[in-house]
Design an enzyme around this catalytic site. Structure first.
Site, mmCIF file in Angstrom:
data_model
loop_
_atom_site.group_PDB
_atom_site.id
_atom_site.type_symbol
_atom_site.label_atom_id
_atom_site.label_comp_id
_atom_site.label_asym_id
_atom_site.label_seq_id
_atom_site.Cartn_x
_atom_site.Cartn_y
_atom_site.Cartn_z
ATOM 1 C CD GLU A 1 64.289 24.094 26.379
ATOM 2 O OE1 GLU A 1 63.211 24.654 26.703
ATOM 3 O OE2 GLU A 1 64.464 23.562 25.267
ATOM 4 C CD GLU B 1 56.707 33.655 28.918
ATOM 5 O OE1 GLU B 1 55.710 33.439 28.217
ATOM 6 O OE2 GLU B 1 57.446 32.737 29.355
ATOM 7 C CD GLU C 1 59.196 25.157 22.470
ATOM 8 O OE1 GLU C 1 59.052 25.405 23.687
ATOM 9 O OE2 GLU C 1 60.201 24.616 21.988
ATOM 10 C CE LYS D 1 63.559 26.866 29.132
ATOM 11 N NZ LYS D 1 62.233 26.328 28.744
ATOM 12 C CE LYS E 1 55.270 24.629 23.860
ATOM 13 N NZ LYS E 1 55.590 26.054 23.679
#
Length: 467
Positions: free
Chosen positions: A441, A265, A309, A445, A215
């Protein structure tokens, strides 16, 4: 007119300041606390190294906003941080000591051996670099209780530092600002542009298919040019009102430059030896309608690509923290719903062998959620191929002390420099990633901040220019 709730005010006389209009608000809790701190400096201080810490209880009321008060002052650096639950908040103004890395700050705390000292600020994407400060003045709230703290510290003469602190307090005002109209947008440019992004994702998926990595997180910077200088405090205040369930953070380095954001986060939270971290990876759009949002969230929970992911991040965190902990527990997945996007999150609880924040930073940052796997291979790919330097983006923001610490991942962020605002957003690329879906995406965001800056007409005009 402002409602009377135990504080005084005078008639507002607007003064346009590009993003702020100044309001003559004299909050008694501010003026009283500052006067009390100034009186603390009446004592005689020795011409030798030493410490003094003065804490003044601070009466909370609806008129006072620590962000708008702090960013209205003519002292720098300025730092603001609010926990995503809203239970904890701090605003720091000025610095008696600045640290260029968290390990340096941690070593200082250990040397002083004082549980009551708190250092706050930023760690860059490269965790060896930071901007952390022991504040001259710190407003701190925990739940419904707040304190204003003045710190004196000198390696040579406490008397001299007390003189500097008097001048510092004299420079402060009890006034605060309120958000006003932002200047108009002139242009918008992406780095990379979509065609470059498509090629970059193809290059990344080829490397993943060849077994070079599992990744990599690719990011995009978007430069917005405005007609006049911007004030980061105004934008941060707007983001805090709109982007709920997020950590909010701002570092104003000087009058022209600041870094800020609203991120969902957490990097880690430590209370003694007990630590919490999380894997926030996997994204779907959100929706104003609850049923639509639920449908999108259900899809995210069941989507194989997003689950893979997220689990890559979980496995990486567990592997890195295993040698540092006595116990490690991964909680079941959950959906985090935000204004523009939804995320897949798994919380991870641990008991540390040694409560060492420098070690936590070294093991956790950057996580696979912002860099990739294996870490070094992904970082090398990012360094070679991204068209900008991440700097503070995807680093962390928060505070540390011997007793406790907490840092959020500095995502959904922006950098202001005079007329220019640079927005950042990224997407995790794994096997099967589609460039168009990943581009959408990062659009979703970035919309958390971008939608606060632009009217619909400006957004359409920028899109038509790009097309």
């Amino acid at each position: 007119p402002l409602p009377h709730r135990g504080y005084c005010y005078s008639a507002a006389v607007p003064r346009i300041m590009w993003g702020f209009y100044s309001v003559e608000v004299c909050v008694l809790s501010v003026s009283t606390a500052l006067e009390s701190l100034y009186r603390c400096l009446d004592e005689a201080f020795p011409p030798s190294p030493g410490w003094r810490i003065f804490d003044i209880p601070f009466a909370l009321n609806d008129a006072f906003d620590p962000l708008l008060w702090c960013t209205h002052q003519q002292q720098w650096p300025q730092f603001y941080w609010q926990q995503r639950s809203g239970d904890e908040e701090l605003a720091a103004l000025g610095a008696v000591k600045i640290f260029s890395s968290l390990p340096q700050a941690h070593a200082f705390l250990q040397q002083q051996a004082r549980d009551d000292l708190r250092i706050c600020g930023l760690n860059a994407f490269d965790p060896q670099r930071g901007m952390l400060l022991l504040p001259r003045l710190e407003w701190r709230r925990l739940g419904g209780h707040a304190t204003l703290r003045l710190t004196l510290y000198s390696d040579t003469s406490l008397r001299d530092d007390a003189c500097a602190a008097r001048e510092f307090l004299r420079s402060l005002t009890t006034r605060q600002a309120q958000p006003g109209t932002l200047p108009s947008l002139l242009s918008e440019q992406h780095f990379p542009a979509y065609s470059q992004w498509r090629d970059l994702v193809a290059q990344a998926t080829q490397a993943i298919a060849a077994g070079e990595m599992d990744k990599v997180v690719l990011a995009r910077a978007t430069d917005l040019q405005f007609a006049a200088p911007l004030n980061a405090g105004a934008i941060m205040a707007a983001s805090r009102r709109s982007n709920l369930h997020c950590f909010h953070y701002l570092m104003a380095f000087n009058p022209q430059e600041a870094f800020f954001g609203s991120t969902p986060e957490r990097l880690w939270r430590r209370r003694g030896a007990l630590m919490r971290t999380e894997a926030l990876a996997g994204t779907a759009a959100s929706h104003e309608d609850d049923r639509q949002a639920q449908r999108l969230g259900d899809w995210l929970m069941g989507d194989d690509k997003n689950q893979r992911e997220n689990m890559l991040v979980v496995e990486d965190i567990c592997q890195r923290m295993q040698a540092e902990t006595r116990a490690l527990e991964v909680l079941p997945p959950q959906i985090v719903r935000l204004r523009k996007v939804q995320h897949l999150r798994r919380c991870i609880w641990a008991e540390l062998d040694v409560p060492d924040d420098a070690r936590c930073l070294r093991q956790l940052q950057p996580t696979a959620a912002v860099a990739g796997l294996p870490r070094q291979v992904a970082l090398d790919f990012i360094t070679r191929n991204e068209l900008f330097t991440r700097d503070w983006y995807a680093g962390s923001a928060g505070y540390l002390s011997l007793a406790q610490s907490e840092f959020c991942v500095s995502l959904r962020s922006a950098k202001v420099r005079q007329h220019t605002l640079r927005l950042y957003a990224g997407a995790g690329i794994v096997s099967g990633s589609d460039p168009e879906q990943e581009w959408q995406e990062i659009e979703n965001k970035a919309a958390g901040l971008r939608s606060l800056l632009l009217t619909e007409a400006e957004i359409k005009r920028c899109i038509s220019k790009r097309q």
